[in-house]
Write a protein that holds these residues in place. Structure first.
Motif, mmCIF file in Angstrom:
data_model
loop_
_atom_site.group_PDB
_atom_site.id
_atom_site.type_symbol
_atom_site.label_atom_id
_atom_site.label_comp_id
_atom_site.label_asym_id
_atom_site.label_seq_id
_atom_site.Cartn_x
_atom_site.Cartn_y
_atom_site.Cartn_z
ATOM 1 N N ASP A 1 0.894 -1.197 0.143
ATOM 2 C CA ASP A 1 0.147 0.057 0.110
ATOM 3 C C ASP A 1 0.731 1.229 -0.088
ATOM 4 O O ASP A 1 1.735 1.511 0.819
ATOM 5 N N LYS B 1 0.360 3.980 0.531
ATOM 6 C CA LYS B 1 0.255 5.110 1.780
ATOM 7 C C LYS B 1 0.513 4.459 2.963
ATOM 8 O O LYS B 1 0.496 5.061 4.270
ATOM 9 N N ASN B 2 1.172 3.150 3.157
ATOM 10 C CA ASN B 2 1.353 2.643 4.187
ATOM 11 C C ASN B 2 2.812 1.815 3.968
ATOM 12 O O ASN B 2 3.083 0.652 4.238
#
Length: 264
Positions: free
Chosen positions: A164, A166-167
């Protein structure tokens, strides 16, 4: 018995700067006994011994993966490397995100840190493709009372796993290095994950090198030792330095990665 405290106690030996081989051996045996007690399941059977084959390598059966703890030096080196990486990152960013690709049945390399750090300091992603290992590692975490920790379990192929954006993880660990990289998936795992992160991500191990070694004249044939060989030619290197051009913050790895053929 407080198993959390027992694991902290026995794994303390891995953090010692000087090796006391007897203490290290005893600590490793105690650690393994605790994990097997937590597991409460016989892995020495057909299901536990069955490896899973893929086009680019294999995932070890749960029984074999559990035996990795018997390699004292390698386990110690990985744990100490993880410790240094966490210390480098922990004061810069919280929570840290650690991705562990190929946890085996016990998440052996990361348990000492889950128990030593606050659940607010570090979050974890556990990747494991073997169904039995995946089930056992979840049971072990639960039996240790760690359900409230931020641990994401993913039964995914780490050679194809999509991070991900965003992670992104701050630290990526994989100890899938059996048989001189010939069968397990360490290289394709790292190549896949390196494609997706920035150059601030720490990989454990930091560098993978494979050399062709030529046996020195007069060396005995019965029990080969590393010092009986000389490095003749590097086959390949996998590291951030080799994968990241110095002027970029993202990897520039082409879809297909090839390694030169040796003439030896």
């Amino acid at each position: 018995m407080n198993l959390q405290k027992e694991i902290i106690r026995v794994t303390s030996e891995y953090f010692e700067d000087n090796i006391d081989w007897l203490k290290l051996s005893n600590a490793s045996k105690e650690y393994k006994n605790i994990l097997e007690e937590l597991c409460g399941q016989n892995m020495d059977n057909e299901e536990g011994r069955s490896d899973i084959g893929f086009e680019n390598g294999k995932a070890l059966g749960a029984f074999w993966a559990a035996l990795c703890l018997d390699d004292l030096v390698r386990t110690r080196q990985f744990i100490r490397g993880i410790n240094e990486a966490i210390k480098e990152k922990i004061n810069v960013k919280k929570p840290l995100h650690i991705l562990y690709a190929g946890t085996g049945p016990f998440a052996t390399l990361i348990l000492p840190f889950i128990l030593r750090y606050s659940k607010l300091d570090i979050k974890y992603t556990f990747l494991e493709i073997n169904p039995l290992s995946f089930k056992i590692v979840q049971d072990v975490i639960s039996k240790l009372g760690l359900d409230e920790y931020d641990i994401t379990f993913a039964k995914k192929d780490a050679t194809k796993y999509q991070i991900d954006s965003k992670n992104e993880p701050d630290i990526i660990i994989s100890e899938t290095m059996q048989n001189a990289l010939a069968k397990e998936q360490q290289v394709p795992i790292f190549l896949n994950l390196m494609r997706q992160v920035n150059n601030e991500t720490i990989f454990i191990p930091e560098k993978i090198e494979l050399f062709i070694g030529l046996k020195k004249a007069g060396s005995p044939m019965d029990v080969p030792q590393a010092n009986q060989y000389r490095e003749a030619e590097m086959v390949f290197e996998v590291s951030k330095e080799s994968m990241f051009p110095s002027e970029t913050s993202k990897t520039q790895i082409t879809k297909e990665v090839s390694f030169k053929k040796s003439k030896l």
